[in-house]
Enzyme design. Sequence first.
Site, PDB file in Angstrom:
ATOM      1  N   CYS A  93      24.128  69.414   6.457  1.00 49.42           N
ATOM      2  CA  CYS A  93      23.396  68.916   5.293  1.00 49.42           C
ATOM      3  C   CYS A  93      23.860  67.513   4.905  1.00 49.42           C
ATOM      4  O   CYS A  93      24.700  67.351   4.011  1.00 49.42           O
ATOM      5  CB  CYS A  93      23.495  69.859   4.109  1.00 49.42           C
ATOM      6  SG  CYS A  93      22.270  69.409   2.857  1.00 49.42           S
ATOM      7  N   CYS A 111      15.975  68.437   3.303  1.00 48.55           N
ATOM      8  CA  CYS A 111      17.148  68.349   2.444  1.00 48.55           C
ATOM      9  C   CYS A 111      16.677  68.306   1.001  1.00 48.55           C
ATOM     10  O   CYS A 111      16.080  67.301   0.581  1.00 48.55           O
ATOM     11  CB  CYS A 111      17.907  67.070   2.811  1.00 48.55           C
ATOM     12  SG  CYS A 111      19.459  66.951   1.970  1.00 48.55           S
TER      13      CYS A 111
HETATM   14  P1  FAD Z   1      26.458  78.839  10.186  1.00 50.00           P
HETATM   15  O1  FAD Z   1      25.438  79.330   9.236  1.00 50.00           O
HETATM   16  O2  FAD Z   1      27.645  78.102   9.648  1.00 50.00           O
HETATM   17  O3  FAD Z   1      26.945  80.101  11.023  1.00 50.00           O
HETATM   18  C1  FAD Z   1      27.897  80.029  12.065  1.00 50.00           C
HETATM   19  C2  FAD Z   1      28.398  81.450  12.298  1.00 50.00           C
HETATM   20  O4  FAD Z   1      29.181  81.475  13.484  1.00 50.00           O
HETATM   21  C3  FAD Z   1      29.284  81.960  11.181  1.00 50.00           C
HETATM   22  O5  FAD Z   1      28.856  83.232  10.758  1.00 50.00           O
HETATM   23  C4  FAD Z   1      30.669  82.015  11.798  1.00 50.00           C
HETATM   24  O6  FAD Z   1      31.475  83.062  11.267  1.00 50.00           O
HETATM   25  C5  FAD Z   1      30.343  82.252  13.252  1.00 50.00           C
HETATM   26  N1  FAD Z   1      31.383  81.802  14.172  1.00 50.00           N
HETATM   27  C6  FAD Z   1      32.194  80.745  14.038  1.00 50.00           C
HETATM   28  N2  FAD Z   1      33.036  80.658  15.086  1.00 50.00           N
HETATM   29  C7  FAD Z   1      32.713  81.676  15.917  1.00 50.00           C
HETATM   30  C8  FAD Z   1      33.233  82.114  17.157  1.00 50.00           C
HETATM   31  N3  FAD Z   1      34.242  81.482  17.751  1.00 50.00           N
HETATM   32  N4  FAD Z   1      32.686  83.210  17.732  1.00 50.00           N
HETATM   33  C9  FAD Z   1      31.650  83.853  17.135  1.00 50.00           C
HETATM   34  N5  FAD Z   1      31.117  83.475  15.941  1.00 50.00           N
HETATM   35  C10 FAD Z   1      31.657  82.404  15.346  1.00 50.00           C
HETATM   36  N6  FAD Z   1      21.030  73.432   4.630  1.00 50.00           N
HETATM   37  C11 FAD Z   1      19.783  73.342   4.099  1.00 50.00           C
HETATM   38  O7  FAD Z   1      18.801  73.620   4.782  1.00 50.00           O
HETATM   39  N7  FAD Z   1      19.587  72.949   2.796  1.00 50.00           N
HETATM   40  C12 FAD Z   1      20.615  72.666   1.978  1.00 50.00           C
HETATM   41  O8  FAD Z   1      20.407  72.351   0.804  1.00 50.00           O
HETATM   42  C13 FAD Z   1      21.944  72.769   2.509  1.00 50.00           C
HETATM   43  N8  FAD Z   1      23.001  72.469   1.730  1.00 50.00           N
HETATM   44  C14 FAD Z   1      24.266  72.659   2.216  1.00 50.00           C
HETATM   45  C15 FAD Z   1      25.339  72.426   1.371  1.00 50.00           C
HETATM   46  C16 FAD Z   1      26.635  72.622   1.804  1.00 50.00           C
HETATM   47  C17 FAD Z   1      27.779  72.354   0.885  1.00 50.00           C
HETATM   48  C18 FAD Z   1      26.864  73.101   3.136  1.00 50.00           C
HETATM   49  C19 FAD Z   1      28.257  73.374   3.615  1.00 50.00           C
HETATM   50  C20 FAD Z   1      25.795  73.330   3.989  1.00 50.00           C
HETATM   51  C21 FAD Z   1      24.490  73.101   3.545  1.00 50.00           C
HETATM   52  N9  FAD Z   1      23.373  73.297   4.378  1.00 50.00           N
HETATM   53  C22 FAD Z   1      22.112  73.156   3.874  1.00 50.00           C
HETATM   54  C23 FAD Z   1      23.570  73.479   5.847  1.00 50.00           C
HETATM   55  C24 FAD Z   1      23.356  74.895   6.351  1.00 50.00           C
HETATM   56  O9  FAD Z   1      24.149  75.805   5.638  1.00 50.00           O
HETATM   57  C25 FAD Z   1      23.734  74.918   7.844  1.00 50.00           C
HETATM   58  O10 FAD Z   1      23.055  73.888   8.507  1.00 50.00           O
HETATM   59  C26 FAD Z   1      23.357  76.250   8.472  1.00 50.00           C
HETATM   60  O11 FAD Z   1      24.130  77.282   7.893  1.00 50.00           O
HETATM   61  C27 FAD Z   1      23.566  76.198   9.989  1.00 50.00           C
HETATM   62  O12 FAD Z   1      23.415  77.473  10.560  1.00 50.00           O
HETATM   63  P2  FAD Z   1      24.315  77.906  11.815  1.00 50.00           P
HETATM   64  O13 FAD Z   1      23.937  79.313  12.084  1.00 50.00           O
HETATM   65  O14 FAD Z   1      24.226  76.887  12.860  1.00 50.00           O
HETATM   66  O15 FAD Z   1      25.822  77.869  11.263  1.00 50.00           O
END
Ligand code: FAD
Length: 402
Positions: A165, A345
């Site tokens: 984000c 965003c």
């Molecule tokens: P994540 O949701 O982070 O999931 C990753 C998963 O992988 C987790 O469950 C973790 O436990 C697991 N994992 C980690 N390591 C391993 C491993 N070695 N083996 C197996 N599993 C593992 N997005 C928006 O769309 N709008 C917003 O307003 C927004 N605001 C945000 C504000 C903040 C402060 C933050 C931190 C993020 C924000 N985001 C926003 C971004 C959004 O949360 C992420 O882009 C999104 O969660 C990405 O999804 P993901 O599944 O790639 O990662």
Amino acid sequence: MRTSPPGRKRVVIVGGGSAGISVASRLRRAGVGDIALVEPSETHWYQPLWTLVGGGQAPLNGSRRPQSTVVPRGVHWIRRSAEGVDPDARVVILHGGHELAYEHLVLAPGLQLDWGGVPGLAEAVDRDRVSSNYAAEYAPHTWELIRDMRSGTAVFTQPATPVKCGGAPQKIVYLAADHWRRRKVLRDIRVVFVLPDTVLFRVGEYRRILEQVVARYGVEVRFQSEMTAVDGARDSITVTDHARGTTESLAYDFLHAVPPQSAPDWIKAGPLADPASPQGFVAADRHTLQHPRYANVFALGDVAHLPTSKTGAAVRKQAPVVAANLIDVMRGRAPEHRYDGYTSCPLVTARDRVLLAEFDYELRPRPSFPFIDTSKERRDMWLFKRYLLPPLYWHGMLTGRL
Ligand code: FAD
């Protein structure tokens, strides 16, 4: 020592966050069986709420659910972390050395927060005057510090790496400044925003509004600058100005720090990382999300090396593409579905206003609401972010309906 379990899973998904669960749900809905999900965490987090937690507008509890409630029925959840992938042998190496064999792999372990990437930051964060919305355990402290501040210098930083984000480091600036304005103490607080870019936002339509927002609150923006050290004992940071080639010490009474971010270390060091990504993110075709060298591997979400902003909104558009393309590959066809770089965003610009930025790879605005002018700060978009997006996430996106 590696130990190989019997049986090869048809699909292994690494990471049960926004991306992993969305893809798992879509595959189940399409009738795909024999799916294993590798996810060590017992808690699933809705991270977009953390901005509002830090801004005192939402409780942390609203951002978490037990992981067991979001893993789709029929998916075998392996409560361990992955520690490596051998794409030639088609195995994921799990913590403890076990191997999990796959026919198809979806990589979605998110990104890594490198608190150690700025000297002094890991020691200072969550102490007295330093916080960060980037971790669930720190976000509530952000609000305590904002709420209690009456005068002095508040410093907000954004690192030079890609972040999840891209707007979040500045949303908290505006939430804080608007709180101080309403409390009539803003004139006694110097607000500094340190960011590595030359502009506030890459898309011109939204940038122009944000420039007005910054002017409205009197925020001092340090462009092309970066926090390169924190001295928690002295309450000061070092700011390096890359344009001028200077460094300066800046004292703070409150510091909101966003850590540098990169691919998880085991991804970075592994064979699926994109050599073109300085942070070691996974190589993926920008449209099909398929790995360029391994046709049975897909990556999405924060871990994928894609030229767009890393958001949950981007994941919402990527997940259907990955699920459909994976099914194409299982049927021996070339992947036909395409992701266009859509990301969004909701830029919280005040305690009751959001500027909903939506755009694609070409940085073209891509508004989702046909009859609403989202090129303005709007109260209905704040209500949308605060009250509508969380249930849409839990009940729509994670279940593969949206
Ligand atoms: P994540 O949701 O982070 O999931 C990753 C998963 O992988 C987790 O469950 C973790 O436990 C697991 N994992 C980690 N390591 C391993 C491993 N070695 N083996 C197996 N599993 C593992 N997005 C928006 O769309 N709008 C917003 O307003 C927004 N605001 C945000 C504000 C903040 C402060 C933050 C931190 C993020 C924000 N985001 C926003 C971004 C959004 O949360 C992420 O882009 C999104 O969660 C990405 O999804 P993901 O599944 O790639 O990662």
